[in-house]
Write an enzyme that holds these catalytic residues in place. Structure first.
Site, PDB file in Angstrom:
ATOM      1  N   THR A   1       0.777  -1.080   0.213  1.00  0.00           N
ATOM      2  CA  THR A   1       0.016  -0.115   0.020  1.00  0.00           C
ATOM      3  C   THR A   1       0.803   1.012   0.020  1.00  0.00           C
ATOM      4  OG1 THR A   1      -1.879  -1.103   1.106  1.00  0.00           O
ATOM      5  CG2 THR A   1      -1.593   1.128   1.515  1.00  0.00           C
TER       6      THR A   1
ATOM      7  N   THR B   1      -4.151   2.668  -1.298  1.00  0.00           N
ATOM      8  CA  THR B   1      -3.945   1.480  -1.661  1.00  0.00           C
ATOM      9  C   THR B   1      -4.954   0.778  -3.228  1.00  0.00           C
ATOM     10  OG1 THR B   1      -3.456  -0.756  -0.953  1.00  0.00           O
ATOM     11  CG2 THR B   1      -5.432   0.297  -0.227  1.00  0.00           C
TER      12      THR B   1
ATOM     13  N   ASN C   1      -5.031  -2.347  -2.822  1.00  0.00           N
ATOM     14  CA  ASN C   1      -5.021  -3.404  -2.018  1.00  0.00           C
ATOM     15  C   ASN C   1      -3.695  -4.419  -2.197  1.00  0.00           C
ATOM     16  OD1 ASN C   1      -5.930  -5.055   0.076  1.00  0.00           O
ATOM     17  ND2 ASN C   1      -7.424  -6.150  -1.231  1.00  0.00           N
TER      18      ASN C   1
ATOM     19  N   ASP D   1     -11.779  -6.915   0.677  1.00  0.00           N
ATOM     20  CA  ASP D   1     -11.870  -6.364   2.199  1.00  0.00           C
ATOM     21  C   ASP D   1     -13.046  -6.426   2.866  1.00  0.00           C
ATOM     22  OD1 ASP D   1      -9.058  -5.767   2.532  1.00  0.00           O
ATOM     23  OD2 ASP D   1      -8.960  -3.717   2.245  1.00  0.00           O
TER      24      ASP D   1
ATOM     25  N   SER E   1     -11.297  -1.041   6.235  1.00  0.00           N
ATOM     26  CA  SER E   1     -10.016  -0.895   6.213  1.00  0.00           C
ATOM     27  C   SER E   1      -9.209  -1.134   7.451  1.00  0.00           C
ATOM     28  CB  SER E   1      -9.659   0.253   5.267  1.00  0.00           C
ATOM     29  OG  SER E   1      -8.276   0.613   5.320  1.00  0.00           O
ATOM     30  N   SER E   2      -7.690  -1.238   7.351  1.00  0.00           N
ATOM     31  CA  SER E   2      -7.118  -1.053   8.423  1.00  0.00           C
ATOM     32  C   SER E   2      -6.000   0.014   8.333  1.00  0.00           C
ATOM     33  CB  SER E   2      -6.210  -2.552   8.373  1.00  0.00           C
ATOM     34  OG  SER E   2      -7.023  -3.723   8.761  1.00  0.00           O
TER      35      SER E   2
ATOM     36  N   GLY F   1       0.607  -2.433   4.900  1.00  0.00           N
ATOM     37  CA  GLY F   1       0.936  -3.559   5.455  1.00  0.00           C
ATOM     38  C   GLY F   1      -0.374  -4.433   5.811  1.00  0.00           C
ATOM     39  N   GLY F   2      -1.734  -4.222   5.262  1.00  0.00           N
ATOM     40  CA  GLY F   2      -2.817  -4.833   5.488  1.00  0.00           C
ATOM     41  C   GLY F   2      -3.167  -5.078   7.032  1.00  0.00           C
TER      42      GLY F   2
HETATM   43  O1  DON Z   1      -7.414  -1.265   3.294  1.00  0.00           O
HETATM   44  C1  DON Z   1      -6.675  -2.349   3.918  1.00  0.00           C
HETATM   45  O2  DON Z   1      -6.919  -2.452   5.140  1.00  0.00           O
HETATM   46  C2  DON Z   1      -5.970  -3.233   2.896  1.00  0.00           C
HETATM   47  N1  DON Z   1      -6.595  -3.017   1.470  1.00  0.00           N
HETATM   48  C3  DON Z   1      -4.806  -2.512   2.738  1.00  0.00           C
HETATM   49  C4  DON Z   1      -3.756  -3.388   2.159  1.00  0.00           C
HETATM   50  C5  DON Z   1      -2.439  -3.347   2.365  1.00  0.00           C
HETATM   51  O3  DON Z   1      -1.725  -2.528   3.022  1.00  0.00           O
HETATM   52  C6  DON Z   1      -1.596  -4.110   1.353  1.00  0.00           C
HETATM   53  N2  DON Z   1      -0.586  -4.769   1.552  1.00  0.00           N
HETATM   54  N3  DON Z   1      -0.400  -5.894   1.888  1.00  0.00           N
END
Ligand code: DON
Length: 571
Positions: A381, A399, A401, A423, A452-453, A473-474
């Site tokens: 992201t 992002t 994603n 998500d 989202s995170s 970082g998801g």
């Molecule tokens: O919004 C979110 O939480 C995720 N789509 C973020 C994705 C992300 O940080 C990608 N990394 N792996």
């Protein structure tokens, strides 16, 4: 033989090397991970984008102008995550202390439905929400950036979007990291795209290879000329809808025309002398971060010490409880009554920690869980932190994603579409690609934003700007932001050390404590295992970009060594 090596070395040092392509010049980007400045600072995931941010600031732009310029530039130089086909969240703090936030997260198309990723037996169809045309939500980035600029920018829009157009049209040299990613996803590009993509080529990508994006430059020019209409209507909208029809996509012209970013009131909470300012839903980031800060506040973290098993155990147990709340209660508050006041209520949070034991790990109640997925290790992201010379600050995370989102490049328009639909909770209790589970609050509904995170955050100390930070970082974004704040506030670490320090992560389910492979000593790991934590090691987690305002008024920018291209630039 030695002579040959020496010759190669000279070529490398002089910056000119002949590879598969004639005379490829290795990029000589000036990347500083940790920088000090007297006036202003930009930290972004790419040196060219950080440079553009500083260029705009020096032209008299404020933090919002610089941010918007950086975001459009990232859509060109950082195609795996920088975007105009995705969405994000931006938190502002003006020098006078006033705060604001815009939620430009993608939305489910009108034709989306709760069970759209399930088969006839109501089982998830693997890959449908992550790859290809059906994985995309309606993009929010262009509307969000334009709204932010209209409300707060001081330079004209043409000036802030121009550097991105220049880079797309004239090309730039890819870094080693980008070249590796482009090679890694070569097959996926071919699977989902026609061969007019600048990303598909027969040769391997190597550092220094020129990437020119003519169609993207044209799209950016349409945005320069027509503002949001240059993306959500006219030719770009035609291209998006035509692309949808090449696959199983459902985004329509009406979806695009109806998209609006949403201004929101940031969430705030005091932690000792500090005020934490972060993003409300549709991100879970702000609620979760504020919960974490309050849950650990009464414990003597500084006395426990950095990376002590006591500190890690306490923080991981708070994380476990917060992610359980996230799974049950968090979703788009325009569609679901997220009980924010209760989740942030001190008595509630004390109760949540009342079964915390200093001598044993809790057990995550797995009754709601389906099968588990382990956390992935690809964290793509983008986050950008900016402080301008007047002290205005912006924290923005955006992002597609996954790396290159859905892998679908809009034919003719030159940008990747997100795969953000993943998500949502496609089925209650079933994990998404980050192993996160969800329930009714995050079920799919037309025009709803997926949870989202992302956790763009600003921290004040005694009423003054103190920290600006966030990360890709998801699911590990929230816990990384939490730990960097604690590293600075409680463990007194300089920002660059606080950012690079090894991190840990607990997300309730799966019931395991994920730690970065390098940086934890064996005694600490053993102590954590004896407390009952099941450890899992990964190479790296979220990638922080942060700025600290020091007591002498200087700005300390810190990019993360986890991404070789993270770059802090100030003046
Ligand atoms: O919004 C979110 O939480 C995720 N789509 C973020 C994705 C992300 O940080 C990608 N990394 N792996």
């Amino acid at each position: 033989m030695k002579k040959h090596l020496l010759f190669l070395l000279i070529l490398l040092i002089s910056g000119t090397i002949t590879c598969q392509k004639a005379s490829i010049k290795l990029p000589e980007y000036d990347i500083e991970k940790s920088a000090l400045s007297d006036h202003a600072m930009v930290v972004s995931p790419h040196p060219l984008a950080s440079e553009i941010g500083v260029e705009i600031l020096k032209k008299g732009g404020n933090a919002v102008d610089a941010t918007v310029a950086v975001q459009f530039a990232l859509a060109v130089v950082y195609p795996r995550a920088g975007n105009i086909g995705g969405g994000g969240f931006m938190v502002f703090r003006q020098a006078d202390g006033s705060i604001d936030a815009i939620d430009y997260r993608e939305k489910a198309p009108a034709a989306a439905s709760r069970d759209m990723y399930l088969d006839a037996e109501k089982n998830i169809i693997e890959g449908l929400s992550t790859k290809g045309h059906l994985a995309s939500g309606v993009p929010g980035s262009v509307d969000g950036l334009i709204q932010a600029h209209e409300k707060y920018g001081v330079l004209d829009f043409k000036t802030v979007i121009q550097p991105a157009i220049r880079l797309a049209r004239k090309g730039f040299q890819v870094t080693e990291t980008e070249a590796n990613r482009l090679n890694q996803f070569k097959d996926a590009f071919s699977e989902y795209n026609t061969d007019d993509s600048p990303f598909i080529q027969t040769e391997e990508w190597v550092p220094g290879h020129e990437l020119t994006q003519t169609n993207l430059a044209k799209t950016l020019k349409r945005i320069r000329r027509r503002g949001r209409e240059g993306f959500y209507a006219g030719k770009t909208a035609d291209y998006i809808v035509a692309e949808m029809q090449l696959g199983n996509g459902i985004i329509t012209k009406q979806d695009l025309a109806a998209y609006q970013g949403q201004w929101r009131k940031p969430l705030t909470r005091l932690y000792k002398d500090y005020k934490i300012i972060s993003m409300p839903p549709s991100s879970s980031g702000g609620v979760a971060l504020l919960q974490l800060m309050e849950m650990v506040e009464q414990y003597p973290l500084a006395k426990y010490g950095f990376h002590s098993s006591e500190a890690i155990h306490l923080m991981a147990e708070a994380e476990r409880r917060v992610y359980a709340d996230r799974a049950e209660y968090l979703g788009d508050m325009d569609f679901y009554p997220v009980p924010i006041d209760t989740l942030l209520d001190s008595i509630y949070l004390q109760k949540r920690m009342s079964d915390f034991s200093e001598t044993a790990a809790s057990l995550s109640d797995s009754t709601k869980a389906g099968k588990f997925k382990l956390l992935k290790e690809s964290f793509e992201t983008t986050h950008t932190s900016v402080v301008d010379a007047d002290g205005n600050a912006v924290s923005v995370t955006t992002t597609l994603n996954s790396n290159f989102g859905s892998k679908v490049l809009v034919h003719g328009a030159g940008f990747f579409l997100n795969n953000e639909m993943d998500d949502f909770s496609s089925k209650p209790g079933e994990p998404n690609q980050f192993g996160l589970i969800g329930a009714e609050a995050n079920a799919i509904q037309p025009a709803k934003r997926m949870l989202s995170s992302m956790t763009p955050t600003i921290v004040e100390k005694n009423g003054e700007l103190f920290l600006v930070l966030g990360a890709p970082g998801g699911s590990t974004i929230i816990t990384a932001v939490f730990q960097v704040i604690i590293n600075v506030i409680e463990f007194g670490m300089p920002l660059d050390e606080a950012v690079s320090a090894a991190r840990f992560h607990h997300q309730w389910l799966p019931d395991m404590l994920t730690i970065e492979r390098e940086g934890f000593d064996e005694a600490t790991k053993t102590a954590l295992q004896e407390l009952g934590h099941q450890l899992r090691e990964v190479n790296r987690m979220a990638v922080i970009k942060a700025i600290q305002r020091l007591e002498n008024g200087q700005l300390h920018g810190a990019g993360d060594p986890r991404n070789p291209d993270d770059s802090a630039k100030g003046y």
